[in-house]
Design a protein around this motif. Structure first.
Motif, mmCIF file in Angstrom:
data_model
loop_
_atom_site.group_PDB
_atom_site.id
_atom_site.type_symbol
_atom_site.label_atom_id
_atom_site.label_comp_id
_atom_site.label_asym_id
_atom_site.label_seq_id
_atom_site.Cartn_x
_atom_site.Cartn_y
_atom_site.Cartn_z
ATOM 1 N N THR A 107 0.883 -1.076 -0.043
ATOM 2 C CA THR A 107 0.007 0.070 0.123
ATOM 3 C C THR A 107 0.806 1.164 0.056
ATOM 4 O OG1 THR A 107 -1.931 -1.230 1.229
ATOM 5 C CG2 THR A 107 -1.862 1.368 1.274
ATOM 6 N N TRP B 67 2.517 4.729 1.004
ATOM 7 C CA TRP B 67 2.039 6.012 1.708
ATOM 8 C C TRP B 67 1.001 6.630 1.038
ATOM 9 C CZ3 TRP B 67 3.872 6.755 6.440
ATOM 10 C CH2 TRP B 67 5.129 6.237 6.620
ATOM 11 N N THR B 68 0.517 6.126 -0.292
ATOM 12 C CA THR B 68 -0.544 6.860 -1.099
ATOM 13 C C THR B 68 -1.587 5.687 -1.457
ATOM 14 O OG1 THR B 68 0.715 6.548 -3.043
ATOM 15 C CG2 THR B 68 0.932 8.630 -1.910
ATOM 16 N N PRO B 69 -2.547 5.571 -0.605
ATOM 17 C CA PRO B 69 -3.634 4.597 -0.961
ATOM 18 C C PRO B 69 -4.153 4.603 -2.558
ATOM 19 C CG PRO B 69 -3.896 5.219 1.288
ATOM 20 C CD PRO B 69 -3.016 6.221 0.600
ATOM 21 N N GLU B 70 -4.518 5.998 -2.914
ATOM 22 C CA GLU B 70 -4.992 6.038 -4.188
ATOM 23 C C GLU B 70 -4.042 5.691 -5.135
ATOM 24 O OE1 GLU B 70 -7.384 8.064 -7.237
ATOM 25 O OE2 GLU B 70 -7.852 8.129 -5.079
ATOM 26 N N LYS B 71 -2.922 5.818 -4.874
ATOM 27 C CA LYS B 71 -2.061 5.176 -6.201
ATOM 28 C C LYS B 71 -1.817 3.684 -6.072
ATOM 29 C CE LYS B 71 3.083 5.578 -7.656
ATOM 30 N NZ LYS B 71 4.338 6.004 -7.445
ATOM 31 N N SER B 72 -1.752 3.183 -5.014
ATOM 32 C CA SER B 72 -1.558 1.940 -5.057
ATOM 33 C C SER B 72 -2.771 1.087 -5.197
ATOM 34 C CB SER B 72 -1.462 1.238 -3.277
ATOM 35 O OG SER B 72 -2.401 1.463 -2.516
ATOM 36 N N GLY C 208 -8.297 2.509 3.637
ATOM 37 C CA GLY C 208 -7.790 3.847 2.748
ATOM 38 C C GLY C 208 -9.450 4.068 1.738
ATOM 39 N N SER D 49 -10.530 7.462 0.070
ATOM 40 C CA SER D 49 -9.803 8.199 -0.623
ATOM 41 C C SER D 49 -9.470 7.908 -2.252
ATOM 42 C CB SER D 49 -8.336 8.460 0.053
ATOM 43 O OG SER D 49 -7.655 7.260 -0.146
#
Length: 264
Positions: free
Chosen positions: A39, A41-46, A74, A77
């Protein structure tokens, strides 16, 4: 007819956990593809990367996906998802599909643990969750494996060979590490220390589950459910056989995808 589900209608379920993000494509009958990654630091990216990788593996385009549902810590987000659902509901639905007779579900994630009571309709009747203390989580297991300079897999196998598990009384990660190191310095067998760590986690999870008056059959999901020593210790602590579904770490993502398809 408009709104009628077709056998090939595909949905995507994404489960964003504290440690890993899982995604899969579901067509109403089987999982066509799946992927899992850190995951970070950035849930949107993962979530986006997991979504893209899963579609690529299934050789389908985003336009072919009827609905995407996200779950996990997450979930709030993720802008490209159509809907979100709590991880409690998603895990219950996913495990109920894989193991339909399940009445009690134990899920151990990276930073929390859950006990869920499920009814005959795969709906959540009650649940308890420990997200304030690491002692009942995969992170606790990972940290103490590292303390003994072992991978989690090797830590599990070592623990499984023990005949005399030690008692680990500390619930704080730092104090537990000190307790483990003291035992090792005193010459306690490594396998007995490792087994004691597993038993400590199982007892804390069972204490939480007992508050719900768990019923059998009992299932175990989450990445920790691949740990055979933890399966054994959870069974001993709850006094019953433990069933582990196929792909236990994907139970939440599967549940999200199934719920998404039911809403078409």
């Amino acid at each position: 007819m408009p709104g009628m589900k077709k056998s090939g209608d595909m949905t995507v379920g994404i489960d964003i956990g504290s440690r890993t993000t899982k995604a899969l494509v579901w067509n109403g009958e089987e999982v066509l593809s799946r992927s899992m990654l850190s995951t970070g630091w950035t849930p949107e990216k993962s979530a986006s990367v997991a979504f893209e990788k899963t579609l690529q593996t299934a050789a389908i385009s985003p336009s072919e996906v009827k609905r995407t549902m996200v779950t996990g810590y997450g979930r709030g987000s993720i802008s490209f998802a159509d809907e979100s659902v709590t991880e409690i509901t998603a895990h219950a639905r996913g495990v109920s599909y894989l193991l339909p007779e399940t009445k009690t579900l134990i899920d151990i994630g990276g930073q929390d643990s859950k006990a869920i009571i499920i009814d005959d309709e795969a709906l959540v009747q009650d649940f308890a969750m420990n997200d304030r203390c690491a002692a009942g989580s995969g992170k606790f297991l990972e940290f103490l494996a590292l303390t003994m300079e072992l991978s989690v897999q090797d830590f599990s196998e070592l623990a499984f060979s023990s005949k005399n598990p030690m008692q680990i009384s500390s619930i704080c990660t730092v104090f537990a590490e000190s307790e483990v190191l003291s035992m090792l310095a005193e010459g306690v067998a490594r396998e007995d220390v490792a087994s004691g760590v597993h038993r400590s986690i199982a007892l804390r999870v069972a204490q939480m589950a007992h508050s719900l008056h768990p019923q059998v059959p009992i299932a175990f999901s989450g990445g920790v459910a691949r740990n055979r020593c933890m399966i054994r210790e959870i069974g001993v602590a709850l006094g019953g056989d433990i069933s582990v579904p196929e792909m236990p770490e994907y139970a939440g993502a599967l549940g999200a995808a199934i719920i998404a398809r039911e809403s078409l």
